[in-house]
Motif scaffolding. Structure first.
Motif, PDB file in Angstrom:
ATOM      1  N   TYR A  30       7.721  -5.345   4.186  1.00 17.83           N
ATOM      2  CA  TYR A  30       6.885  -5.072   5.358  1.00 17.83           C
ATOM      3  C   TYR A  30       7.618  -5.496   6.629  1.00 17.83           C
ATOM      4  O   TYR A  30       7.200  -6.404   7.337  1.00 17.83           O
ATOM      5  N   ASP A  31       8.701  -4.798   6.934  1.00 15.03           N
ATOM      6  CA  ASP A  31       9.550  -5.140   8.063  1.00 15.03           C
ATOM      7  C   ASP A  31       9.342  -4.153   9.212  1.00 15.03           C
ATOM      8  O   ASP A  31       8.367  -3.404   9.246  1.00 15.03           O
ATOM      9  N   ASP A  64      -2.519   2.287   3.106  1.00 13.79           N
ATOM     10  CA  ASP A  64      -2.673   1.683   1.785  1.00 13.79           C
ATOM     11  C   ASP A  64      -1.794   2.403   0.771  1.00 13.79           C
ATOM     12  O   ASP A  64      -1.599   3.617   0.854  1.00 13.79           O
ATOM     13  N   HIS A  65      -1.258   1.659  -0.179  1.00  6.28           N
ATOM     14  CA  HIS A  65      -0.541   2.258  -1.305  1.00  6.28           C
ATOM     15  C   HIS A  65      -1.578   2.569  -2.385  1.00  6.28           C
ATOM     16  O   HIS A  65      -2.226   1.666  -2.904  1.00  6.28           O
ATOM     17  N   GLY A  71       6.295  -4.414  -5.534  1.00  4.71           N
ATOM     18  CA  GLY A  71       7.690  -4.676  -5.225  1.00  4.71           C
ATOM     19  C   GLY A  71       8.646  -3.538  -5.521  1.00  4.71           C
ATOM     20  O   GLY A  71       9.824  -3.621  -5.217  1.00  4.71           O
ATOM     21  N   ASP A  72       8.142  -2.462  -6.121  1.00  5.89           N
ATOM     22  CA  ASP A  72       8.982  -1.291  -6.427  1.00  5.89           C
ATOM     23  C   ASP A  72       9.272  -0.550  -5.122  1.00  5.89           C
ATOM     24  O   ASP A  72       8.388   0.062  -4.532  1.00  5.89           O
ATOM     25  N   ARG A  73      10.520  -0.586  -4.664  1.00  4.11           N
ATOM     26  CA  ARG A  73      10.883   0.008  -3.374  1.00  4.11           C
ATOM     27  C   ARG A  73      10.674   1.528  -3.346  1.00  4.11           C
ATOM     28  O   ARG A  73      10.298   2.068  -2.317  1.00  4.11           O
ATOM     29  N   ARG A  79       5.708   8.430   0.439  1.00  5.84           N
ATOM     30  CA  ARG A  79       4.597   8.785   1.332  1.00  5.84           C
ATOM     31  C   ARG A  79       3.457   9.483   0.586  1.00  5.84           C
ATOM     32  O   ARG A  79       2.322   9.472   1.047  1.00  5.84           O
ATOM     33  N   GLY A  80       3.741  10.074  -0.546  1.00  6.58           N
ATOM     34  CA  GLY A  80       2.687  10.670  -1.362  1.00  6.58           C
ATOM     35  C   GLY A  80       1.784   9.618  -1.983  1.00  6.58           C
ATOM     36  O   GLY A  80       0.709   9.932  -2.499  1.00  6.58           O
TER      37      GLY A  80
END
Length: 103
Positions: A30-31, A64-65, A71-73, A79-80
């Motif tokens: 979250y940078d 939201d994911h 942690g999976d980059r 974006r989906g």
């Protein structure tokens, strides 16, 4: 006299658990790049998808994911796998759904 083989624990003596290490890795995702992507996504998708489904137009403030990335980059940046939510839905309904899936 033979000795028992030593076991290597990379976390021994470091004062943190694997969960804490993972949380720190998640935090690094979250940078500034995320903040820019988040703002762009909210500009393109300004309404909460859960409110919209109920026929209510509410401004979204959270990206939201859908599937927790843990942690999976690749999943983090997919974006989906993103959806716009209002804070109320993100902090209540979505969290309840995630807790229910873990059980």
């Amino acid at each position: 006299m033979p000795r028992a083989p030593s076991t290597h624990d990379p976390y021994a003596g470091r004062g943190q658990s694997r969960d804490q290490e993972r949380a720190q890795a998640d935090h690094r995702l979250y940078d500034y790049r995320w903040q820019q992507a988040r703002l762009a996504y909210l500009a393109e998708h300004p309404l909460c998808v859960m409110c919209e489904a109920a026929g209510i137009a509410t401004a979204a403030g959270v990206v939201d994911h859908i599937i927790p990335h843990r942690g999976d980059r690749v999943l983090f940046w997919d974006r989906g796998n993103w959806q716009s939510l209002c804070t109320e839905h993100h902090d209540s309904a979505k969290q309840r759904m995630e807790r229910a899936q873990r059980k």
